[in-house]
Design a protein around this motif. Structure first.
Motif, PDB file in Angstrom:
ATOM      1  N   ARG A   1       0.832  -1.197   0.000  1.00 62.27           N
ATOM      2  CA  ARG A   1       0.000   0.000   0.000  1.00 62.27           C
ATOM      3  C   ARG A   1       0.868   1.250   0.000  1.00 62.27           C
ATOM      4  O   ARG A   1       1.978   1.256   0.540  1.00 62.27           O
ATOM      5  CB  ARG A   1      -0.916  -0.008   1.227  1.00 62.27           C
ATOM      6  CG  ARG A   1      -1.886  -1.188   1.250  1.00 62.27           C
ATOM      7  CD  ARG A   1      -2.697  -1.199   2.523  1.00 62.27           C
ATOM      8  NE  ARG A   1      -3.461   0.039   2.654  1.00 62.27           N
ATOM      9  CZ  ARG A   1      -4.199   0.340   3.730  1.00 62.27           C
ATOM     10  NH1 ARG A   1      -4.239  -0.506   4.760  1.00 62.27           N
ATOM     11  NH2 ARG A   1      -4.851   1.473   3.772  1.00 62.27           N
TER      12      ARG A   1
ATOM     13  N   GLU B   1       0.398   3.969   1.592  1.00 60.74           N
ATOM     14  CA  GLU B   1       0.571   4.509   2.938  1.00 60.74           C
ATOM     15  C   GLU B   1       1.695   3.806   3.698  1.00 60.74           C
ATOM     16  O   GLU B   1       2.209   4.345   4.686  1.00 60.74           O
ATOM     17  CB  GLU B   1      -0.737   4.373   3.737  1.00 60.74           C
ATOM     18  CG  GLU B   1      -1.897   5.190   3.200  1.00 60.74           C
ATOM     19  CD  GLU B   1      -2.588   4.543   2.012  1.00 60.74           C
ATOM     20  OE1 GLU B   1      -2.191   3.401   1.667  1.00 60.74           O
ATOM     21  OE2 GLU B   1      -3.473   5.174   1.426  1.00 60.74           O
ATOM     22  N   SER B   2       2.100   2.607   3.227  1.00 65.75           N
ATOM     23  CA  SER B   2       3.134   1.849   3.931  1.00 65.75           C
ATOM     24  C   SER B   2       4.532   2.389   3.675  1.00 65.75           C
ATOM     25  O   SER B   2       5.458   2.081   4.448  1.00 65.75           O
ATOM     26  CB  SER B   2       3.075   0.373   3.511  1.00 65.75           C
ATOM     27  OG  SER B   2       1.806  -0.186   3.818  1.00 65.75           O
TER      28      SER B   2
ATOM     29  N   GLU C   1       4.882   5.841   2.061  1.00 66.76           N
ATOM     30  CA  GLU C   1       4.775   7.236   1.625  1.00 66.76           C
ATOM     31  C   GLU C   1       5.588   8.175   2.500  1.00 66.76           C
ATOM     32  O   GLU C   1       6.310   9.061   1.998  1.00 66.76           O
ATOM     33  CB  GLU C   1       3.303   7.666   1.630  1.00 66.76           C
ATOM     34  CG  GLU C   1       3.050   9.047   1.052  1.00 66.76           C
ATOM     35  CD  GLU C   1       1.578   9.384   0.983  1.00 66.76           C
ATOM     36  OE1 GLU C   1       1.243  10.405   0.354  1.00 66.76           O
ATOM     37  OE2 GLU C   1       0.761   8.619   1.549  1.00 66.76           O
TER      38      GLU C   1
END
Length: 230
Positions: free
Chosen positions: A48, A50-51, A53
């Motif tokens: 992902r 968000e993992s 960023e």
């Protein structure tokens, strides 16, 4: 703990790039292998955004600091660089301009595609809104027609009630006539009993002929008439 996890993910893809660089006999840096692996994982949904960023943005912001050790290492080769300084600077300038142009063109193409997609979706939404408005107008027209039909049916219902009232009057008249016929039958019976009306007439005029008197036989002829007849 969050950033430690993100650093671990990025470091894992970097090590995978190092392994590919050692296995594949291609003139590709290990960092490029790692970048492509991370890009494929992001597009496939295995990782992902968000993992990675937060750490990725931090590394992008501090990228210039990463070149300091490389520049310091070049100072040891100053004599060799002087010999190829001019072509070296030309290559750097041309490659920098080429990278800027290609990056700008690719970014502009992506932006144009996104805008076209947005315009297309906006047109579809506007078309759907127009169709919904047309459908709403048709629904209103149908509702108006339904109201008119309802008013017509209401009028028809009123006419039906009036006709029913007329039929009721006719039924009343019929009952009155039946009552009159019943009285006439009673009168016929009474007159037949009094002998004022013959039995044949009573049978013809009376609805129930069983109540009429039986017809009287003709009186017998006298003996003189029988003798004369013989």
């Amino acid at each position: 703990m969050k950033y430690v996890k993100q650093v671990g993910i990025i470091w894992g893809f970097t090590m995978a790039g190092e392994i590919l660089h050692a296995i594949l006999p291609l003139p590709v840096p290990s960092g490029v292998y790692g970048l492509f692996l991370l890009l494929g994982a992001l597009m496939a949904g295995w990782v992902r955004l968000e993992s990675v960023e937060g750490t990725g943005n931090f590394l992008m912001d501090t990228m210039t600091l990463m070149f300091i050790p490389a520049m310091v290492g070049l100072m040891e080769y100053a004599a060799q660089i002087k010999e190829v300084f001019v072509p070296f600077m030309i290559v750097i300038a041309v490659s920098t301009v080429a990278v800027m142009v290609v990056t700008g063109r690719v970014a502009q193409t992506v932006i144009d595609l996104q805008e076209r997609g947005r315009d297309k979706r906006a047109e579809e939404r506007s078309g759907n809104s127009v169709e919904s408005r047309v459908s709403a107008e048709e629904c209103r027209e149908n509702a108006a027609e339904g109201r008119e039909n309802a008013s017509e049916s209401q009028v028809s219902t009123a006419e039906c009630r009036e006709n029913a009232a007329k039929d009721q009057v006719s039924t009343t008249e019929c009952r009155e006539n039946a009552a009159k016929g019943q009285v006439s039958t009673v009168e016929c019976r009474e007159n037949a009993a009094k002998g004022q009306v013959s039995a044949a007439e009573c049978h013809e005029n009376t609805a129930d002929p069983l109540d009429c008197p039986a017809p009287q036989p003709d009186p017998l002829e006298s003996e003189e008439e029988q003798t004369n007849a013989r």
